[in-house]
Design a protein around this motif. Structure first.
Motif, PDB file in Angstrom:
ATOM      1  N   ALA A 291       4.406   3.653   0.686  1.00 30.85           N
ATOM      2  CA  ALA A 291       3.577   3.920  -0.489  1.00 30.85           C
ATOM      3  C   ALA A 291       4.057   3.122  -1.689  1.00 30.85           C
ATOM      4  O   ALA A 291       3.244   2.605  -2.474  1.00 30.85           O
ATOM      5  N   GLY A 292       5.374   2.998  -1.850  1.00 31.07           N
ATOM      6  CA  GLY A 292       5.912   2.211  -2.955  1.00 31.07           C
ATOM      7  C   GLY A 292       5.519   0.743  -2.858  1.00 31.07           C
ATOM      8  O   GLY A 292       5.173   0.115  -3.864  1.00 31.07           O
ATOM      9  N   ILE A 293       5.552   0.196  -1.636  1.00 28.42           N
ATOM     10  CA  ILE A 293       5.152  -1.205  -1.445  1.00 28.42           C
ATOM     11  C   ILE A 293       3.677  -1.383  -1.793  1.00 28.42           C
ATOM     12  O   ILE A 293       3.292  -2.345  -2.481  1.00 28.42           O
ATOM     13  N   LEU A 294       2.830  -0.459  -1.336  1.00 26.95           N
ATOM     14  CA  LEU A 294       1.400  -0.548  -1.641  1.00 26.95           C
ATOM     15  C   LEU A 294       1.142  -0.462  -3.141  1.00 26.95           C
ATOM     16  O   LEU A 294       0.348  -1.228  -3.699  1.00 26.95           O
ATOM     17  N   LEU A 295       1.819   0.465  -3.803  1.00 32.41           N
ATOM     18  CA  LEU A 295       1.612   0.640  -5.242  1.00 32.41           C
ATOM     19  C   LEU A 295       2.084  -0.582  -6.018  1.00 32.41           C
ATOM     20  O   LEU A 295       1.427  -1.015  -6.977  1.00 32.41           O
ATOM     21  N   LEU A 296       3.216  -1.143  -5.633  1.00 34.11           N
ATOM     22  CA  LEU A 296       3.707  -2.342  -6.304  1.00 34.11           C
ATOM     23  C   LEU A 296       2.750  -3.520  -6.118  1.00 34.11           C
ATOM     24  O   LEU A 296       2.471  -4.266  -7.059  1.00 34.11           O
TER      25      LEU A 296
END
Length: 204
Positions: free
Chosen positions: A140-145
């Motif tokens: 999720a962090g990769i997608l949000l970034l």
């Protein structure tokens, strides 16, 4: 290229979710059948099904985040100008990144603490159960970034500035209400004469 990699990752997650659902159905249905017919059961059925359900939910949340299918409302943001939508999108992503970081830190601590503890039935490390939160937070962090970088670089179209879309049923209902209101307004205007009185037909 990055978009294609994310799409492939989400397709892989969808396949894994389907496999998890199939295994859960076999375990639960088989356990019920064995208990009623043979008065026995699969010992690991409940525990494995519970773990698969937790992993299924977290992996499904990653796909929902990518497709913008998580819960929300666009009642305010959809009425803002383009600049306002961009500001809200950036602020929303920063808040979600912070919450994802908190979730990652907590899940990582729980996974480390419980890695030496064995599950009561399977004997597998309990850290695997909490690792679902770690995997979700990283993805999720990769997608949000990635989404945040696209916004800051101006690579997001105006239609993508609103992350949450109302359901099709809600959109159809709002369109029908607007059409009815427009029809009533036209009917009221046609029923009144220019002098403000009510229109009357010719007398016989």
């Amino acid at each position: 290229m990055i978009n294609a990699a994310i799409d492939r990752l989400c397709r892989l997650i969808d396949i894994l979710i389907g496999l998890a659902l199939a295994v859960m159905v076999v375990l639960v249905f088989g356990n019920v059948l064995l208990r009623y017919v043979f008065n026995s059961g699969i010992a690991v059925s409940e525990e494995v099904s519970r773990w698969l359900f937790v992993w299924l939910c977290f992996m499904g949340a990653v796909v929902a985040l990518k497709e913008g299918a998580h819960l929300g409302t666009d009642m305010l943001v959809s009425r803002l100008p383009v600049a306002g939508k961009k500001v809200c999108l950036v602020l929303g992503h920063l808040l979600m990144l912070y919450i994802t970081w908190l979730f990652l830190a907590g899940s990582w601590q729980q996974a480390r603490i419980n890695m030496d503890m064995e599950a009561p039935v399977t004997g597998a490390p309990m850290g695997i159960f909490y690792a679902s939160g770690v995997v979700f937070s990283v993805l999720a962090g990769i997608l949000l970034l990635f989404q945040l970088v696209r916004v800051l670089m101006g690579q997001v179209s105006d239609s993508e500035l609103v992350m949450i879309k109302e359901s099709e049923e809600q959109a159809e209902l709002e369109a029908l209400q607007a059409e009815l209101a427009h029809g009533h307004a036209q009917g009221d205007g046609a029923g009144a004469n220019p002098s403000g009185g009510t229109a009357k037909g010719p007398r016989s």
